[in-house]
Design a protein around this motif. Structure first.
Motif, short mmCIF file in Angstrom:
data_model
loop_
_atom_site.label_atom_id
_atom_site.label_comp_id
_atom_site.label_asym_id
_atom_site.label_seq_id
_atom_site.Cartn_x
_atom_site.Cartn_y
_atom_site.Cartn_z
N ILE A 128 -26.63 -7.58 -67.91
CA ILE A 128 -27.60 -8.08 -68.89
C ILE A 128 -27.77 -6.98 -69.72
O ILE A 128 -27.89 -7.25 -71.13
N HIS A 143 -24.84 -7.25 -72.45
CA HIS A 143 -25.20 -8.34 -73.37
C HIS A 143 -26.27 -7.72 -74.37
O HIS A 143 -25.97 -7.87 -75.68
N ARG A 144 -27.30 -7.18 -74.00
CA ARG A 144 -28.21 -6.36 -74.91
C ARG A 144 -27.73 -5.41 -75.89
O ARG A 144 -28.11 -5.58 -77.22
N HIS A 164 -24.65 -5.26 -76.98
CA HIS A 164 -23.61 -6.00 -77.68
C HIS A 164 -24.44 -6.59 -78.88
O HIS A 164 -24.04 -6.70 -80.10
N ASP A 165 -25.76 -7.04 -78.59
CA ASP A 165 -26.66 -7.72 -79.46
C ASP A 165 -27.33 -6.78 -80.58
O ASP A 165 -28.08 -7.12 -81.23
N GLY A 166 -27.20 -5.62 -79.95
CA GLY A 166 -27.92 -4.35 -80.71
C GLY A 166 -29.44 -4.51 -80.40
O GLY A 166 -30.41 -4.26 -80.96
N GLU A 167 -29.74 -4.99 -79.12
CA GLU A 167 -31.12 -5.34 -78.75
C GLU A 167 -31.73 -4.15 -77.64
O GLU A 167 -32.61 -4.28 -77.06
N LEU A 195 -16.45 -6.81 -69.57
CA LEU A 195 -17.48 -7.77 -70.12
C LEU A 195 -17.76 -7.49 -71.76
O LEU A 195 -17.87 -8.30 -72.50
N ASP A 231 -14.84 -8.47 -73.82
CA ASP A 231 -14.75 -9.87 -73.89
C ASP A 231 -15.92 -10.41 -75.08
O ASP A 231 -15.54 -11.34 -75.67
N SER A 272 -14.92 -9.92 -78.29
CA SER A 272 -13.88 -10.90 -78.98
C SER A 272 -14.18 -12.33 -78.88
O SER A 272 -14.01 -13.10 -79.77
N VAL A 273 -15.41 -12.60 -78.22
CA VAL A 273 -16.01 -13.90 -78.11
C VAL A 273 -16.63 -14.22 -79.43
O VAL A 273 -16.42 -15.24 -80.29
N SER A 274 -17.34 -13.17 -79.96
CA SER A 274 -17.95 -13.02 -81.18
C SER A 274 -17.06 -13.05 -82.31
O SER A 274 -17.47 -13.99 -83.37
N LEU A 328 -14.06 -14.50 -82.30
CA LEU A 328 -13.23 -15.77 -82.32
C LEU A 328 -14.65 -16.81 -83.03
O LEU A 328 -13.98 -17.61 -83.75
N ILE A 329 -15.76 -16.58 -82.48
CA ILE A 329 -16.62 -17.74 -83.31
C ILE A 329 -16.86 -17.35 -84.63
O ILE A 329 -16.88 -18.49 -85.62
N ARG A 330 -17.02 -16.03 -85.04
CA ARG A 330 -17.23 -16.10 -86.65
C ARG A 330 -16.15 -16.10 -87.24
O ARG A 330 -16.13 -16.70 -88.48
N ARG A 349 -27.28 -16.82 -83.06
CA ARG A 349 -26.84 -15.44 -83.00
C ARG A 349 -25.45 -14.90 -83.65
O ARG A 349 -25.53 -13.99 -84.20
N GLU A 350 -24.54 -15.66 -83.19
CA GLU A 350 -23.19 -15.37 -83.75
C GLU A 350 -22.99 -15.58 -85.18
O GLU A 350 -22.26 -14.79 -85.89
N LEU A 351 -23.48 -16.71 -85.82
CA LEU A 351 -23.40 -16.88 -87.13
C LEU A 351 -24.38 -16.46 -88.13
O LEU A 351 -24.10 -16.07 -89.43
N TYR A 354 -33.03 -11.57 -80.90
CA TYR A 354 -33.72 -12.36 -79.87
C TYR A 354 -34.89 -13.08 -80.34
O TYR A 354 -35.31 -14.17 -80.02
N HIS A 363 -26.59 -15.72 -72.47
CA HIS A 363 -25.66 -15.01 -71.71
C HIS A 363 -24.85 -16.14 -71.09
O HIS A 363 -23.60 -16.06 -70.89
N ARG A 418 -16.33 -17.34 -72.61
CA ARG A 418 -15.42 -16.38 -71.98
C ARG A 418 -14.40 -16.86 -71.13
O ARG A 418 -13.23 -16.58 -70.89
N LEU A 439 -8.87 -14.42 -75.88
CA LEU A 439 -9.60 -13.21 -76.17
C LEU A 439 -8.73 -11.99 -76.15
O LEU A 439 -7.65 -12.17 -75.41
#
Lengths: 151, 182
Positions: free
Chosen positions: A7, A10-11, A13-16, A38, A41, A44-46, A48-50, B142-144, B149, B168, B175, B182
């Protein structure tokens, strides 16, 4: 997932993640293969989406959207509200202008409502009268007895 | 060219030229996001139209870009659409023009194995089709849009913890599903 700090990854990665916890997590990620994978990945997911292309807006849909006028739905309502406000203001002004001027002096007797407020109701008046009558009768009786005694 | 705040102010005053400028500038982007959220063209177009109507009624305070503010409205409108009985009845007929099969929607600029290398690109609607509508919404914000949060919680009207758990799970799903990319 077996690591309990995912967790936080994830935070991070999100700058949280709070600044005070960043260094500790970075040290953990460097040592934990699972969290390291993790984080890679998630990045990479970010990406890919952007980089994912968006669906194209069809020309016909673009034309229809260009024609929409969001204010037309409310225009009638706003116009009616304006008229009602103007009418209410006009009624108020007329009422103020037509109000009769009170020429009676300030020291005039009590207004009718003042008299009504301070005057006891009929029941209370009857009660007060009956108490006076009773008191008078008692006084009369006593004075009669005294007179009799003297006799 | 007016800035975002000035443009929003002109539109609220009923300036048609300003509104046309906003539509011309933002409709293609909003439509792309809408397609990723609801999947089909007709609903996406309705959503964009509702978003512009909502923008006219709402008040833009300039805390984010006008585009981010519009996407927030769009995501909320998508949530309302999803909850409407009409949409639920029609869903089997309207859901996703595109299939959820990523192999069929890969945009490749170079031949060969589409699942390898940066040349292969999935379109957003196809990528997000594998997710639930709630998970698509948090990914988009979040991503775009780069929302925090807290901003996402406020935009979606849900607790911050729910935002995190949805984010998550959504990422875990992406993922797993797109491991080859990836």
């Amino acid at each position: 997932m077996s690591c309990t700090r995912t967790i936080e990854v994830h935070r991070y990665h999100d700058g949280e993640l709070p600044p005070g916890q960043k260094a500790a997590l970075e040290a953990h990620v460097a040592a934990c293969a699972e969290c390291s994978q993790l984080l890679a990945d998630l990045r990479s997911v970010s990406v890919l989406i952007r980089r994912a292309p968006l669906a194209d807006l069809p020309a016909a849909a673009a034309d229809r959207l260009a024609q929409c006028r969001p204010w037309t739905a409310d225009a009638g309502l706003i116009r009616v509200a304006g008229w009602l406000t103007a009418a209410a203001a006009a009624v108020l002004i007329i009422a103020l202008l037509r109000k009769p001027v009170d020429s009676s002096p300030m020291v005039a007797g009590p207004a009718l409502w003042e008299t009504l407020v301070v005057t006891p109701s009929a029941d209370i008046q009857d009660e007060a009268i009956s108490e006076v009558v009773l008191a008078k009768w008692m006084a009369d009786e006593l004075s009669t007895e005294r007179t009799g005694d003297l006799r | 060219m007016p800035d975002d705040k000035e443009l929003a102010r002109l539109i609220r005053r009923g300036d048609e030229a300003a509104f046309r400028r906003l539509v011309q500038r933002e409709a293609p982007y909003l439509y792309g996001i809408a397609r990723a959220l609801v999947g089909n063209a007709a609903d996406a177009e309705d959503l964009v139209q509702e978003t512009f109507a909502g923008a006219f009624k709402g008040r833009y305070r300039g805390e984010s870009s006008l585009r981010t503010w519009l996407v927030g409205i769009l995501v909320r409108q998508a949530g309302m659409l999803r909850r409407s009985p009409w949409w639920r009845r029609r869903r089997p007929l309207r859901d996703h023009d595109a299939t959820a099969d990523p192999a069929g929607k890969v945009e490749s600029t170079a031949g060969g194995d589409a699942s390898k290398g940066v040349e292969a690109r999935l379109d957003l609607a196809t990528m997000l089709a594998a997710l639930s509508p709630e998970h698509r919404a948090v990914i988009v914000l979040r991503e775009l849009q780069g929302m925090t949060y807290e901003e996402m919680a406020a935009a979606l009207g849900i607790p911050r913890g729910t935002v995190e758990s949805r984010l998550h799970r959504a990422r875990e799903e992406l993922r797993k599903r797109y491991k080859g990319y990836l």
